[in-house]
Write a protein that holds these residues in place. Structure first.
Motif, mmCIF file in Angstrom:
data_model
loop_
_atom_site.group_PDB
_atom_site.id
_atom_site.type_symbol
_atom_site.label_atom_id
_atom_site.label_comp_id
_atom_site.label_asym_id
_atom_site.label_seq_id
_atom_site.Cartn_x
_atom_site.Cartn_y
_atom_site.Cartn_z
ATOM 1 N N ALA A 59 0.833 -1.204 0.000
ATOM 2 C CA ALA A 59 0.000 0.000 0.000
ATOM 3 C C ALA A 59 0.869 1.255 0.000
ATOM 4 C CB ALA A 59 -0.922 0.003 1.218
ATOM 5 N N LEU A 60 1.895 1.282 0.836
ATOM 6 C CA LEU A 60 2.781 2.445 0.893
ATOM 7 C C LEU A 60 3.503 2.635 -0.433
ATOM 8 C CD1 LEU A 60 3.922 4.758 2.521
ATOM 9 C CD2 LEU A 60 5.604 3.179 3.492
ATOM 10 N N SER A 61 3.913 1.549 -1.030
ATOM 11 C CA SER A 61 4.546 1.610 -2.347
ATOM 12 C C SER A 61 3.594 2.228 -3.373
ATOM 13 C CB SER A 61 4.955 0.189 -2.751
ATOM 14 O OG SER A 61 5.370 0.113 -4.057
ATOM 15 N N ASN A 62 2.338 1.823 -3.342
ATOM 16 C CA ASN A 62 1.343 2.423 -4.239
ATOM 17 C C ASN A 62 1.176 3.911 -3.964
ATOM 18 O OD1 ASN A 62 0.407 0.384 -6.011
ATOM 19 N ND2 ASN A 62 -0.791 -0.520 -4.366
ATOM 20 N N LEU A 63 1.108 4.286 -2.694
ATOM 21 C CA LEU A 63 0.935 5.697 -2.338
ATOM 22 C C LEU A 63 2.124 6.542 -2.785
ATOM 23 C CD1 LEU A 63 -0.726 5.361 1.168
ATOM 24 C CD2 LEU A 63 -1.788 6.181 -0.951
ATOM 25 N N ILE A 64 3.298 5.955 -2.810
ATOM 26 C CA ILE A 64 4.486 6.672 -3.295
ATOM 27 C C ILE A 64 4.426 6.846 -4.808
ATOM 28 C CG2 ILE A 64 6.990 6.443 -3.637
ATOM 29 C CD1 ILE A 64 7.041 5.077 -0.813
ATOM 30 N N LEU A 65 3.969 5.814 -5.510
ATOM 31 C CA LEU A 65 3.990 5.830 -6.973
ATOM 32 C C LEU A 65 2.796 6.528 -7.621
ATOM 33 C CD1 LEU A 65 5.278 2.213 -7.612
ATOM 34 C CD2 LEU A 65 6.536 4.349 -7.980
ATOM 35 N N LEU A 66 1.634 6.483 -6.990
ATOM 36 C CA LEU A 66 0.436 7.025 -7.636
ATOM 37 C C LEU A 66 0.527 8.510 -7.999
ATOM 38 C CD1 LEU A 66 -2.464 5.032 -5.960
ATOM 39 C CD2 LEU A 66 -1.717 4.959 -8.349
ATOM 40 N N PRO A 67 1.096 9.385 -7.180
ATOM 41 C CA PRO A 67 1.213 10.783 -7.630
ATOM 42 C C PRO A 67 2.027 10.922 -8.929
ATOM 43 C CG PRO A 67 1.582 10.651 -5.282
ATOM 44 C CD PRO A 67 1.523 9.236 -5.783
ATOM 45 N N LEU A 68 3.075 10.116 -9.067
ATOM 46 C CA LEU A 68 3.860 10.149 -10.304
ATOM 47 C C LEU A 68 3.036 9.651 -11.489
ATOM 48 C CD1 LEU A 68 7.148 8.634 -8.825
ATOM 49 C CD2 LEU A 68 6.667 11.047 -9.283
ATOM 50 N N ILE A 69 2.294 8.587 -11.254
ATOM 51 C CA ILE A 69 1.434 8.036 -12.301
ATOM 52 C C ILE A 69 0.351 9.050 -12.680
ATOM 53 C CG2 ILE A 69 -0.297 6.246 -12.771
ATOM 54 C CD1 ILE A 69 2.528 5.195 -12.950
ATOM 55 N N PHE A 70 -0.241 9.711 -11.697
ATOM 56 C CA PHE A 70 -1.272 10.708 -11.982
ATOM 57 C C PHE A 70 -0.713 11.851 -12.826
ATOM 58 C CE2 PHE A 70 -3.811 9.620 -7.869
ATOM 59 C CZ PHE A 70 -4.242 8.445 -8.456
ATOM 60 N N LEU A 95 3.937 -2.101 -16.705
ATOM 61 C CA LEU A 95 5.109 -2.928 -16.390
ATOM 62 C C LEU A 95 6.154 -2.134 -15.599
ATOM 63 C CD1 LEU A 95 5.498 -4.917 -19.723
ATOM 64 C CD2 LEU A 95 4.664 -5.771 -17.514
ATOM 65 N N ILE A 96 6.356 -0.883 -15.975
ATOM 66 C CA ILE A 96 7.291 -0.025 -15.236
ATOM 67 C C ILE A 96 6.761 0.217 -13.823
ATOM 68 C CG2 ILE A 96 8.270 2.306 -15.112
ATOM 69 C CD1 ILE A 96 8.316 2.211 -18.249
ATOM 70 N N PHE A 97 5.460 0.488 -13.732
ATOM 71 C CA PHE A 97 4.811 0.660 -12.429
ATOM 72 C C PHE A 97 5.021 -0.581 -11.571
ATOM 73 C CE2 PHE A 97 0.982 -0.230 -9.875
ATOM 74 C CZ PHE A 97 0.996 0.872 -9.025
ATOM 75 N N THR A 103 9.968 -3.233 -6.369
ATOM 76 C CA THR A 103 11.249 -2.792 -5.809
ATOM 77 C C THR A 103 11.048 -2.058 -4.491
ATOM 78 O OG1 THR A 103 12.213 -2.622 -8.023
ATOM 79 C CG2 THR A 103 13.302 -1.395 -6.249
ATOM 80 N N ILE A 104 10.152 -1.080 -4.477
ATOM 81 C CA ILE A 104 9.903 -0.304 -3.250
ATOM 82 C C ILE A 104 9.339 -1.219 -2.159
ATOM 83 C CG2 ILE A 104 8.508 1.546 -2.233
ATOM 84 C CD1 ILE A 104 8.653 2.920 -5.021
ATOM 85 N N MET A 105 8.389 -2.071 -2.530
ATOM 86 C CA MET A 105 7.744 -2.961 -1.577
ATOM 87 C C MET A 105 8.763 -3.905 -0.928
ATOM 88 S SD MET A 105 4.636 -5.521 -2.597
ATOM 89 C CE MET A 105 5.678 -6.577 -3.598
ATOM 90 N N PHE A 129 8.074 -12.135 -9.317
ATOM 91 C CA PHE A 129 7.788 -10.927 -10.093
ATOM 92 C C PHE A 129 6.557 -11.146 -10.957
ATOM 93 C CE2 PHE A 129 8.078 -8.156 -13.784
ATOM 94 C CZ PHE A 129 8.042 -6.931 -13.137
ATOM 95 N N PHE A 130 6.418 -12.322 -11.578
ATOM 96 C CA PHE A 130 5.226 -12.613 -12.377
ATOM 97 C C PHE A 130 3.977 -12.567 -11.498
ATOM 98 C CE2 PHE A 130 2.071 -15.594 -14.094
ATOM 99 C CZ PHE A 130 1.796 -14.940 -15.283
ATOM 100 N N TYR A 131 4.086 -13.137 -10.293
ATOM 101 C CA TYR A 131 2.970 -13.128 -9.342
ATOM 102 C C TYR A 131 2.558 -11.689 -9.037
ATOM 103 C CZ TYR A 131 0.593 -13.498 -4.827
ATOM 104 O OH TYR A 131 -0.301 -13.372 -3.794
ATOM 105 N N GLU A 132 3.532 -10.837 -8.721
ATOM 106 C CA GLU A 132 3.237 -9.440 -8.390
ATOM 107 C C GLU A 132 2.805 -8.657 -9.624
ATOM 108 O OE1 GLU A 132 2.953 -8.143 -5.456
ATOM 109 O OE2 GLU A 132 3.772 -9.825 -4.325
#
Length: 182
Positions: A59-70, A95-97, A103-105, A129-132
């Motif tokens: 979740a924290l990894s998503n919160l770090i990345l989502l502003p960049l994605i937005f 795939l980059i996301f 990596t962050i997680m 990695f495939f699983y994630e």
């Protein structure tokens, strides 16, 4: 000041709080599900805190990345032109996301396990990695859809109008339509 004006003034904060709230609940449910599934036979394979570290590091990894994605999505809005190009772009971004998310997680998990004197084992890299990645690509598509649905609905509720021009239609010979539904 209208409701929309107040919301617009703090829109980033409200949307961020909503994302934190959603991820906290969703990943909390996932963590308790992990724990409940492993303790069905009465003998847990891991400590109670571990699934919470796994889920909240994601979740924290998503919160770090989502502003960049937005920010990227603002620069490349979806349109009904160049659909194949957009699909390829978003698959590559997904795939980059995923690579960044994993990596962050994993770094966060390694840090927590190091702090408590343990060792985090991600497992075989390609398999994990495939699983994630399959979950991350689905999550990317979910957030992409939610992002555009949110903006579409909010603009309609707010009563915002868009000009029709050659740039927005992707056609330099675009003409203003004869009829508009209001």
């Amino acid at each position: 000041m209208t409701l929309f004006e107040r919301f617009d003034k703090h829109q980033t904060a409200y949307v961020s709080l909503l994302m934190v709230f959603y991820l906290a609940i969703n990943n909390g449910i996932n963590a308790t599900s992990d724990w409940m599934e492993t303790t069905r036979d009465g003998s847990p394979e891991f400590a109670l805190w571990e699934p919470f570290v796994w889920e909240y590091s994601s979740a924290l990894s998503n919160l770090i990345l989502l502003p960049l994605i937005f920010m990227l999505w603002r620069r490349m809005p979806l349109s009904l032109t160049r659909i194949k190009t957009q699909i390829v772009q978003h698959l590559l971004l997904a795939l980059i996301f995923s690579a960044a998310h994993v990596t962050i997680m994993v770094l966060l998990r390694e840090g927590v396990y190091w702090f408590v004197g343990g060792n985090y084992d991600f497992g075989p890299i390609l398999r994990e990695f495939f699983y994630e990645c399959r979950k991350d690509v689905w999550g990317y598509m979910f957030f992409l859809s939610l992002y555009h649905l949110y903006h579409f609905v909010y603009r309609r509720l707010k009563g915002e109008a868009n000009l029709i021009d050659a740039e927005s239609t992707g056609n330099k010979y675009a003409q203003v339509p004869e009829h508009l539904i209001v």
